[in-house]
Scaffold this motif. Structure first.
Motif, PDB file in Angstrom:
ATOM      1  N   LYS A 742       0.835  -1.208   0.000  1.00  0.00           N
ATOM      2  CA  LYS A 742       0.000   0.000   0.000  1.00  0.00           C
ATOM      3  C   LYS A 742       0.869   1.256   0.000  1.00  0.00           C
ATOM      4  N   ASN A 743       1.892   1.242   0.852  1.00  0.00           N
ATOM      5  CA  ASN A 743       2.803   2.396   0.912  1.00  0.00           C
ATOM      6  C   ASN A 743       3.498   2.617  -0.430  1.00  0.00           C
ATOM      7  N   MET A 744       3.990   1.540  -1.020  1.00  0.00           N
ATOM      8  CA  MET A 744       4.726   1.662  -2.270  1.00  0.00           C
ATOM      9  C   MET A 744       3.841   2.208  -3.384  1.00  0.00           C
ATOM     10  N   PHE A 745       2.610   1.726  -3.461  1.00  0.00           N
ATOM     11  CA  PHE A 745       1.689   2.224  -4.481  1.00  0.00           C
ATOM     12  C   PHE A 745       1.383   3.713  -4.275  1.00  0.00           C
ATOM     13  N   ASN A 746       1.174   4.106  -3.038  1.00  0.00           N
ATOM     14  CA  ASN A 746       0.880   5.514  -2.754  1.00  0.00           C
ATOM     15  C   ASN A 746       2.079   6.407  -3.061  1.00  0.00           C
ATOM     16  N   TRP A 747       3.261   5.927  -2.714  1.00  0.00           N
ATOM     17  CA  TRP A 747       4.457   6.754  -2.886  1.00  0.00           C
ATOM     18  C   TRP A 747       4.838   6.956  -4.347  1.00  0.00           C
ATOM     19  N   ILE A 748       4.622   5.943  -5.172  1.00  0.00           N
ATOM     20  CA  ILE A 748       5.034   6.062  -6.565  1.00  0.00           C
ATOM     21  C   ILE A 748       4.151   7.040  -7.337  1.00  0.00           C
ATOM     22  N   LYS A 749       2.963   7.336  -6.810  1.00  0.00           N
ATOM     23  CA  LYS A 749       2.029   8.234  -7.491  1.00  0.00           C
ATOM     24  C   LYS A 749       2.375   9.701  -7.286  1.00  0.00           C
ATOM     25  N   ASN A 750       3.134  10.000  -6.239  1.00  0.00           N
ATOM     26  CA  ASN A 750       3.408  11.381  -5.861  1.00  0.00           C
ATOM     27  C   ASN A 750       4.870  11.716  -6.125  1.00  0.00           C
ATOM     28  N   ASP A 751       5.125  12.852  -6.793  1.00  0.00           N
ATOM     29  CA  ASP A 751       6.490  13.211  -7.186  1.00  0.00           C
ATOM     30  C   ASP A 751       7.422  13.309  -5.984  1.00  0.00           C
ATOM     31  N   THR A 752       6.965  13.993  -4.918  1.00  0.00           N
ATOM     32  CA  THR A 752       7.801  14.163  -3.739  1.00  0.00           C
ATOM     33  C   THR A 752       8.097  12.825  -3.079  1.00  0.00           C
ATOM     34  N   ASP A 753       7.072  12.031  -2.876  1.00  0.00           N
ATOM     35  CA  ASP A 753       7.264  10.707  -2.262  1.00  0.00           C
ATOM     36  C   ASP A 753       8.150   9.820  -3.127  1.00  0.00           C
TER      37      ASP A 753
END
Length: 773
Positions: A742-753
């Motif tokens: 879940k974290n990885m999917f959320n992070w890859i969507k956001n430029d900063t993350d």
């Protein structure tokens, strides 16, 4: 110093000793109790000295029958100047004195801050960091008793003459650095008693020299009855000197044993600056009470405004630069600047006069740097044999004064000296070089390293002894110029040693960091229109400078010995695998195991933020390299990374790997390390799955190229392959996987993350990668 200067130094340094006695258990007027202390404990019966203690306040001086040329008038006005500079009324002050009042932090009012932090009562005898606190602190009688007892014992070991003046200063610094000068509730108590008496002695000696040159002997009329007129008189000079070329001198080397050579070069520059400071003070008849700041190749000194002093400055700079030309050609250069000023200027009256002092100095130094050499110097440089050789030094690449092994005499002596830096506690200035391994100093002197026993023999036999410096320890004795706080932590002898102690891949990291906007803080840090800039004074600048010097020269050793951030290393050993190359002024350069350097950078920033109450920030660059990579290239490239951090919005940043890896410190600590690195590490470390490495490499590739749409489903597929089987007893693994995915999917969507995630994965890959890979 002459005999009169010595007496003024002693009298001014001890003029407020009665305050410590009063706060312990002596309820007499502090002038009276202080005089008793001088006579009964110090056995000082010299009227010229004890009159300064007994009559340094106007009321007592007015009713006394001292002669009109008594030094009491000098200590009186020097104390007034120093006190009016450091004791400024608080807006919320209600008056009265409280004996147990703590020392307040100088950072309470720096850069627009408005806090009420205090220091705990302590003696200054370890590298433990004394952080300011909001807690309710009350100083105790037992603390003041410990101060008095230590002063009593220490003073027994010194003589009251010129050779021991700096020893007295050392004693008082260790005992009074956390003692407030004033315990009035109506005044700011952010200047220590040590800083106050030191400034008083500095002013006192300048005033005496100024009066002497102007043939003024009626001190009563000039300093007491017409004090207001004297406050506007340009009796003082603030002098500054700056060494150019330090970084190239330290880092432009290529050789085996580079770590030892770097540390020796750094230490040599530090000693050169200390030596030059003592030389100009000696030439002007002063001592270290007049030193405002020394570190990082810079110094600020309070001098008397006399023709004698101005000539001494010219002679000094000429002599120093001749030494640099003779020994280093154009590699090193000293530029100086000075500004005449009055007592009122130094307390910013009229408004703006204080900052104008430093503007004048800065302009003079800039002009000196742009016009380094006169015709005689240029002719000498052009006629040197530097370019006539076909050989060059193996270490620094210079082409003159080489030995049979193709090493120049400076590098040869630095190599020999590098071992002694760690082994010997004293660094002695001598007039001859019998052992032929001393480092050259101006005025045809040399620097040698000795044990305590060797130094005592030298002093006893009077063997060309000039003065001595001791490192990170306090000693008193004949011509002990100063203890030198030195960031000298080392846990590895070579670059290879440090790299081999890395976690995962065996790599070095270099950290370069410095304080953001320090020059502005130094000159304008206490500006505040709300209080009409009332705290813009030389005493606060001096206190502020001393605090920073202690942090970067002494406290940094403690930070390295006691790891806090441990998210990558996961080590039980509190000591970092790091060596300090240089730490002083506002600059830090360390090299070590890559994981320790990254974690130390976080610890350093955390400690500095707490130490300075978030009034100052650091910017840093971190580069990672093979151990055999040229140190000059490491220094240059990491310097570029540091510049990327400096160009970041509001600075206060760290850049790692390359220009794409710049982060605010909180972002790097909380989002890159404590969030994303921790998430990756916990998932893969606990899985026990050997496929982890290949999976993490694949994930990294897809994330880096996520702009290609095909890589998003590839990323999802790779994550899905990591999902554990849905069998009984596997619930915790499934829960951990679901959180990770879940974290990885959320992070890859956001430029900063996504940017933070890439850096975190790089770090994790380094932590698990073998050298063969």
């Amino acid at each position: 110093m002459n005999e009169s200067n010595v007496k003024i130094t002693i009298g001014c340094l001890l003029h407020d000793i009665g305050k410590v006695l009063y706060r312990y258990n002596d309820r007499r007027n502090h002038s009276v109790s202080g005089t008793g202390f001088l006579k009964d404990v110090c056995k000082i019966y010299d009227k010229d000295i004890w009159e300064q203690v007994n009559f340094h306040h106007g009321k007592l001086l007015k009713s006394s029958n001292v002669s009109k040329d008594s030094f009491a008038y000098i200590s009186y006005i020097a104390d007034n100047i120093s006190a009016s500079i450091d004791r400024r009324d608080k807006y919320d002050g209600t008056g009265g004195f409280v004996r147990n009042l703590p020392l307040e932090s100088i950072f309470n009012i720096l850069n627009g801050n408005n806090q009420n932090f205090k220091y705990r009562c302590t003696l200054m005898d370890t590298d433990k960091i004394q952080y300011p606190t909001e807690e309710d602190i009350q100083y105790t009688e037992s603390f003041y008793n410990s101060c008095i007892q230590r002063i009593k014992e220490a003073l027994k070991s010194i003589e009251y003459n010129n050779s021991y003046s700096n020893s007295m200063l050392e004693i008082l610094e260790s005992c009074l650095s956390f003692v407030p000068s004033s315990t009035s509730t109506a005044e700011r108590a952010d200047i220590s008693l040590f800083d106050h008496v030191k400034m008083t002695a500095g002013f006192g000696n300048c005033i005496y020299n100024y009066l002497k040159e102007n043939n003024i002997v009626d001190y009563k009329s000039y300093l007491f009855e017409n004090a207001e007129k004297f406050y506007n008189e340009k009796a003082f000079i603030i002098y500054s000197m700056d060494i150019s070329g330090i970084q190239d001198f330290i880092y432009t080397i290529t050789s085996k044993g580079a770590l030892k050579s770097l540390r020796a070069r750094s230490f040599y520059i530090e000693l050169l600056m200390e030596y030059m400071t003592d030389e100009i003070l000696e030439m002007t008849g002063l001592c270290r009470t007049n030193l405002i700041y020394c570190g990082g190749g810079h110094a600020y000194i309070l001098l008397d405004n006399t023709d004698r002093t101005k000539k001494a400055i010219i002679d000094f700079e000429k002599s120093m630069n001749k030494f640099f030309i003779d020994n280093f050609s154009t590699a090193l250069y000293i530029a100086g600047g000075m500004a005449e000023c009055s007592a009122n200027d130094l307390k910013n009256v009229p408004k703006g006069s204080y900052s104008n002092i430093f503007k004048t100095i800065s302009n003079m130094i800039s002009k000196s740097k742009s016009m380094r050499y006169n015709a005689e110097d240029i002719l000498k440089l052009n006629n040197s044999n530097e370019f006539n050789s076909t050989r060059e030094c193996k270490i620094c690449k210079r082409t003159d004064n080489l030995n049979r092994d193709d090493i120049c005499y400076i590098c040869d002596r630095l190599n020999k000296f590098s071992i002694k830096i760690q082994e010997k506690p004293f660094f002695v200035v001598v007039d001859n070089n019998k052992t032929n391994d001393g480092l050259p100093l101006p005025s045809n002197r040399f620097l040698v390293a000795e044990s305590k026993e060797e130094l005592l023999i030298r002093i006893k036999n009077k063997e060309s002894y000039v003065r001595a410096y001791c490192k990170n320890e306090r000693y008193t004795g004949l011509n002990i110029a100063s203890k030198l706080w030195v960031g000298d932590y080392k846990n590895g002898d070579t670059f290879e040693d440090l790299a081999n102690n890395s976690k995962g891949i065996k790599r070095l990291a270099v950290l370069r960091a410095d304080i953001d906007n320090l020059g502005k803080a130094f000159v304008n840090g206490f500006d505040n229109v709300e209080n009409n800039n009332k705290y813009v004074t030389i005493s606060r600048t001096a206190t502020f400078s001393r605090k920073l010097a202690l942090f970067f020269k002494l406290n940094i050793n403690n930070i390295l010995k006691n790891r806090d951030c441990n998210i990558i290393s996961k080590s039980e050993n509190p000591k970092r695998n790091i060596a300090i190359v240089y730490s002083g002024g506002d600059d830090v350069f360390v090299v070590g195991a890559w994981n320790d350097v990254i974690e130390f950078a976080v610890d350093l920033n955390t400690a500095f933020s707490k130490f300075s109450q978030n009034t100052l920030t650091l910017s840093a660059g971190i580069g990672i390299y093979p151990s055999k990579y040229p140190i000059s290239a490491m220094a240059k490239e990491t310097g570029y990374l540091e510049e990327y951090s400096k160009s970041y919005e509001n600075k206060n940043a760290v850049t790692i790997f390359d220009e794409t890896g710049t982060y605010n410190w909180n972002e790097f600590k909380n989002s890159v390390l404590n969030e994303k690195y921790k998430c990756i590490s916990e998932f893969f470390d606990d899985s026990g799955n050997e496929r982890g490495k290949s999976f993490i490499y694949n994930l990294l590739e897809y994330i880096r190229n996520s702009q290609e749409k095909i890589n998003i489903p590839r990323f999802a597929y790779t994550l899905a392959r990591l999902e554990p089987s849905n069998r009984k007893g596997n619930e915790k693994s499934i829960e951990k996987y679901n959180k990770f995915a879940k974290n990885m999917f959320n992070w890859i969507k956001n430029d900063t993350d996504r940017k933070q995630l890439i850096t975190a994965i790089y770090l994790y890959v380094y932590s698990i990668r073998s050298e063969e890979e």
